[in-house]
Design a protein around this motif. Structure first.
Motif: not given
Length: 325
Positions: A233-259
């Motif tokens: 619903e909000f992350l990309p489909q898993p994909s591989k690079y050289r046989g290993r699943y890639e990391f996915t970066e998730l940027k979040l902002m909380d209720h105090e506006k901290q990233m």
């Protein structure tokens, strides 16, 4: 629309990005994870989590909705290069102010004289013009596979498939401007961005994309487990690079506006994403416990997601916002 009889590659004539062209949906603002050289989370902790999940996590079928536009099964195996956030790698190939018809009738019209900058010449198969597929990626790294038919009467390409979903997703209106870019770091897709005609057209409403009551493992092992069926619903489909699943970066902002910049790894054994980097710090900061609820929201404009929480016990609830369904 007739069935696709052939699909041509997209030779692109590069035109250097005009610095005056701006967009509220900037693809260069989002940096996708996926560096194969990075180390995985501690193996002992991951092994414990996988053991605890084996009996409880179901391999649910992938949900289909208007936000899921990557219909090409081969895309799961594509190697997506990291965006280096450098405008020098981006070349403007098309720009257009949307007309009323393009919004009302859900058809993007690109005259042939403009389309030849980034699309092949129209060709026929058994007397009919072949459909042409255009692969796009927006400023949030969502993939959009659109198909165009050539209309000889208007001498234009007409884009229909998934164009309506893109319009709805970002609530575009007549006179809003779209931009198509070629990215030298990715020859498989063009970048699509937009610029709104009026700032007050922007709808600030947030949309709930994920909700979870934290488990003991989420808290004890300092790893947030998100089943793939929910993550799509909000992350990309898993994909591989050289046989290993890639990391996915998730940027979040909380209720105090901290990233919070978190990273997620996909584990096929439990068909889930495990969010680990900085998740422990978020837990500690707000003293979250099992059965507390976390909520992820998406904003149509922001390039990051919003994260909020609800405490299991009301007297412990130090979240100033009342997160609701």
């Amino acid at each position: 629309m007739s069935e696709k009889r052939g699909s041509a590659s997209l030779p692109i004539k590069k035109r250097k990005l005009d610095g005056s062209a701006s967009s509220s949906g900037s693809a260069s603002d989002v940096k996708q994870g996926g560096e194969a050289a990075m180390e995985d989370p501690p193996p002992t902790e991951i092994a414990d989590i996988l053991d605890s999940l084996s009996a409880s996590v179901e391999n649910k079928p992938r949900k289909q909705d208007d936000n899921d536009n990557d219909n090409d099964d081969d895309d799961d195996e594509e190697d997506d290069d990291d965006d280096d956030d450098d405008d020098d790698t981006k070349f403007l190939v098309y720009r257009k102010s949307l007309t009323l018809d393009e919004v009302l009738f859900r058809r993007l019209v690109i005259p042939l004289e403009d389309a030849i900058e980034f699309m092949p010449e129209p060709s026929k198969y058994e007397g009919k013009y072949k459909l042409t597929e255009l692969k796009l990626m927006d400023h949030k790294k969502r993939k959009w596979n659109m198909k165009a038919s050539f209309d000889e009467l208007s001498s234009s390409y007409l884009f229909s498939e998934n164009w309506d979903k893109y319009l709805n997703k970002y609530e575009l209106e007549p006179e809003d401007v779209i931009f198509l870019y070629e990215d030298s770091s990715d020859d498989k897709r063009l970048l699509i961005e937009f610029h709104r005609r009026k700032l007050h057209n922007i709808n600030p409403k947030k949309f709930l994309v994920y909700k979870k009551s934290l488990t003991r493992d989420d808290v004890f092992y300092r790893r947030l487990v998100i089943p793939l069926a929910d993550a799509v619903e909000f992350l990309p489909q898993p994909s591989k690079y050289r046989g290993r699943y890639e990391f996915t970066e998730l940027k979040l902002m909380d209720h105090e506006k901290q990233m919070w910049n978190m990273r997620a790894s996909f584990y096929k054994e439990c068909s889930s994403y495990l969010v680990w980097e900085n998740w422990d710090k978020y837990l500690n900061k707000y003293e979250l416990e099992p059965e507390d609820v976390i909520l992820f929201y998406e904003d149509p404009i922001d390039i990051h997601f919003h994260i909020e929480f609800q405490k299991r016990k009301p007297e412990r609830n130090n979240n100033p916002k009342d997160a609701t369904d």
